[in-house]
Design an enzyme around this catalytic site. Sequence first.
Site, PDB file in Angstrom:
ATOM      1  N   HIS A   7       0.617  -1.224   0.034  1.00 31.09           N
ATOM      2  CA  HIS A   7      -0.031  -0.022  -0.074  1.00 31.09           C
ATOM      3  C   HIS A   7       0.549   1.195   0.042  1.00 31.09           C
ATOM      4  CE1 HIS A   7       0.434  -1.016   4.618  1.00 31.09           C
ATOM      5  NE2 HIS A   7       0.390   0.623   4.670  1.00 31.09           N
ATOM      6  N   GLU A  43      -8.660   4.360   9.333  1.00 24.30           N
ATOM      7  CA  GLU A  43      -7.989   4.310   8.173  1.00 24.30           C
ATOM      8  C   GLU A  43      -9.056   3.507   7.194  1.00 24.30           C
ATOM      9  OE1 GLU A  43      -4.907   0.976   8.995  1.00 24.30           O
ATOM     10  OE2 GLU A  43      -6.431   0.477   7.262  1.00 24.30           O
ATOM     11  N   GLN A  60      -3.987   3.459   1.290  1.00 19.42           N
ATOM     12  CA  GLN A  60      -4.293   3.391   2.872  1.00 19.42           C
ATOM     13  C   GLN A  60      -4.354   4.874   3.118  1.00 19.42           C
ATOM     14  OE1 GLN A  60      -1.207   2.317   5.686  1.00 19.42           O
ATOM     15  NE2 GLN A  60      -2.856   0.945   6.535  1.00 19.42           N
ATOM     16  N   HIS A  84       3.658   7.226   3.724  1.00 19.28           N
ATOM     17  CA  HIS A  84       4.729   6.119   3.552  1.00 19.28           C
ATOM     18  C   HIS A  84       4.269   5.243   2.427  1.00 19.28           C
ATOM     19  CE1 HIS A  84       1.344   4.455   6.051  1.00 19.28           C
ATOM     20  NE2 HIS A  84       1.646   3.402   5.650  1.00 19.28           N
ATOM     21  N   GLU A 134       7.353   0.942   5.234  1.00 18.01           N
ATOM     22  CA  GLU A 134       6.781  -0.250   6.072  1.00 18.01           C
ATOM     23  C   GLU A 134       6.824  -1.369   5.450  1.00 18.01           C
ATOM     24  OE1 GLU A 134       2.564   0.851   6.663  1.00 18.01           O
ATOM     25  OE2 GLU A 134       2.122  -1.255   7.167  1.00 18.01           O
TER      26      GLU A 134
HETATM   27  C1  V0V Z   1       8.940  11.813   9.690  1.00 17.13           C
HETATM   28  N1  V0V Z   1      10.051  12.372   8.826  1.00 17.13           N
HETATM   29  C2  V0V Z   1       9.713  11.558   7.698  1.00 17.13           C
HETATM   30  C3  V0V Z   1       8.364  11.244   7.949  1.00 17.13           C
HETATM   31  N2  V0V Z   1       8.023  11.404   9.429  1.00 17.13           N
HETATM   32  N3  V0V Z   1      10.265  11.686   6.443  1.00 17.13           N
HETATM   33  C4  V0V Z   1       9.442  11.027   5.598  1.00 17.13           C
HETATM   34  N4  V0V Z   1       8.421  10.477   5.782  1.00 17.13           N
HETATM   35  C5  V0V Z   1       7.677  10.601   7.010  1.00 17.13           C
HETATM   36  N5  V0V Z   1       6.404   9.858   7.054  1.00 17.13           N
HETATM   37  C6  V0V Z   1      11.086  12.954   9.121  1.00 17.13           C
HETATM   38  C7  V0V Z   1      10.984  14.385   9.529  1.00 17.13           C
HETATM   39  O1  V0V Z   1      10.909  15.331   8.493  1.00 17.13           O
HETATM   40  C8  V0V Z   1      12.229  14.744  10.455  1.00 17.13           C
HETATM   41  O2  V0V Z   1      13.217  14.978   9.477  1.00 17.13           O
HETATM   42  C9  V0V Z   1      12.562  13.159  10.998  1.00 17.13           C
HETATM   43  O3  V0V Z   1      12.073  12.279  10.070  1.00 17.13           O
HETATM   44  C10 V0V Z   1      12.256  13.077  12.277  1.00 17.13           C
HETATM   45  O4  V0V Z   1      10.908  13.378  12.185  1.00 17.13           O
HETATM   46  P1  V0V Z   1       9.944  13.824  13.541  1.00 17.13           P
HETATM   47  O5  V0V Z   1       9.052  14.724  12.799  1.00 17.13           O
HETATM   48  O6  V0V Z   1      10.896  14.577  14.695  1.00 17.13           O
HETATM   49  O7  V0V Z   1       9.324  12.624  14.024  1.00 17.13           O
HETATM   50  P2  V0V Z   1       9.547  11.250  14.883  1.00 17.13           P
HETATM   51  O8  V0V Z   1      11.060  11.179  14.814  1.00 17.13           O
HETATM   52  O9  V0V Z   1       9.261  11.452  16.365  1.00 17.13           O
HETATM   53  O10 V0V Z   1       8.787  10.176  14.146  1.00 17.13           O
HETATM   54  C11 V0V Z   1       9.329   9.901  12.937  1.00 17.13           C
HETATM   55  C12 V0V Z   1       9.115   8.409  12.898  1.00 17.13           C
HETATM   56  C13 V0V Z   1       7.584   7.970  13.283  1.00 17.13           C
HETATM   57  C14 V0V Z   1       9.317   7.963  11.527  1.00 17.13           C
HETATM   58  C15 V0V Z   1       9.960   7.634  13.726  1.00 17.13           C
HETATM   59  O11 V0V Z   1       6.614   8.824  12.266  1.00 17.13           O
HETATM   60  C16 V0V Z   1       7.199   6.657  13.300  1.00 17.13           C
HETATM   61  O12 V0V Z   1       7.311   5.901  14.328  1.00 17.13           O
HETATM   62  N6  V0V Z   1       6.277   5.951  12.428  1.00 17.13           N
HETATM   63  C17 V0V Z   1       6.048   4.865  12.286  1.00 17.13           C
HETATM   64  C18 V0V Z   1       4.661   4.340  12.614  1.00 17.13           C
HETATM   65  C19 V0V Z   1       3.503   5.496  11.933  1.00 17.13           C
HETATM   66  O13 V0V Z   1       3.828   6.234  11.084  1.00 17.13           O
HETATM   67  N7  V0V Z   1       2.374   4.862  11.843  1.00 17.13           N
HETATM   68  C20 V0V Z   1       1.181   5.563  11.116  1.00 17.13           C
HETATM   69  C21 V0V Z   1       0.642   4.619   9.962  1.00 17.13           C
HETATM   70  P3  V0V Z   1      13.956  16.465   9.652  1.00 17.13           P
HETATM   71  O14 V0V Z   1      12.994  17.560   9.619  1.00 17.13           O
HETATM   72  O15 V0V Z   1      14.489  16.336  10.933  1.00 17.13           O
HETATM   73  O16 V0V Z   1      15.184  16.798   8.440  1.00 17.13           O
HETATM   74  S1  V0V Z   1       0.009   3.292  10.551  1.00 17.13           S
HETATM   75  C22 V0V Z   1      -0.057   2.121   9.344  1.00 17.13           C
HETATM   76  O17 V0V Z   1       0.478   2.381   8.234  1.00 17.13           O
HETATM   77  C23 V0V Z   1      -0.815   0.961   9.421  1.00 17.13           C
HETATM   78  C24 V0V Z   1      -1.665   0.814  10.787  1.00 17.13           C
HETATM   79  C25 V0V Z   1      -0.731  -0.136   8.685  1.00 17.13           C
HETATM   80  O18 V0V Z   1      -0.196   0.178   7.540  1.00 17.13           O
HETATM   81  O19 V0V Z   1      -1.370  -1.083   8.650  1.00 17.13           O
HETATM   82 CO    CO Z   2       0.436   1.508   6.366  1.00 18.99          CO
END
Ligand code: V0V
Ligand code: CO
Length: 146
Positions: A7, A43, A60, A84, A134
């Site tokens: 996705h 979602e 998604q 993502h 992911e």
């Molecule tokens: C953050 N950054 C990204 C980003 N999110 N870059 C590209 N794409 C993204 N989505 C960059 C951000 O611009 C910063 O860069 C740096 O990473 C640190 O970001 P932050 O804003 O300080 O945020 P953090 O570090 O607190 O969190 C970022 C992470 C977090 C990736 C660690 O979003 C995470 O744990 N994601 C995984 C879970 C998730 O996203 N769940 C929602 C979908 P600069 O500015 O420092 O250069 S749930 C899902 O998909 C499901 C349920 C499913 O598929 O079934």
């Molecule tokens: Co997802």
Amino acid sequence: MLTRIDHIGIACFDLDKTVEFYRSTYGFEVFHTEVNEEQGVREAMLKINETSDGGASYLQLLEPTREDSTVAKWLAKNGEGVHHIAFGTADVDGDAAAIKDKGVRVLYEEPRRGSMGSRITFLHPKDCHGVLTELVTSAPVEPSEH
Ligand code: V0V
Ligand code: CO
């Protein structure tokens, strides 16, 4: 082995309005909806096509359920858009371990629950040329509403 684009995750402020855009503009229908409290998202999965590995590819659409969720934080910074990309695999544990060995940060120690009973983990976007990535192993389940 990663065998499909499972996705593309798209962050939005209003899930119902965004679903309606994809329906009225492209004719894509909702295949499944759910709330994932752990991830802080509501979602909708729109099935686009089946894939040669027996799976499928979806859009998604993601709306945050709370202010401290990753998607709410991302929306506040970037506005709506592609959040993502997810690759499908039959073995999320093995593929995550192999990718970790290549020096890419895997965000979860163990895969967590994803959409439709799948098991998911994430790779840090800073280790993936700016793309939050992911990995997902689907469960063989029927679509449902929660
Ligand atoms: C953050 N950054 C990204 C980003 N999110 N870059 C590209 N794409 C993204 N989505 C960059 C951000 O611009 C910063 O860069 C740096 O990473 C640190 O970001 P932050 O804003 O300080 O945020 P953090 O570090 O607190 O969190 C970022 C992470 C977090 C990736 C660690 O979003 C995470 O744990 N994601 C995984 C879970 C998730 O996203 N769940 C929602 C979908 P600069 O500015 O420092 O250069 S749930 C899902 O998909 C499901 C349920 C499913 O598929 O079934
Ligand atoms: Co997802």
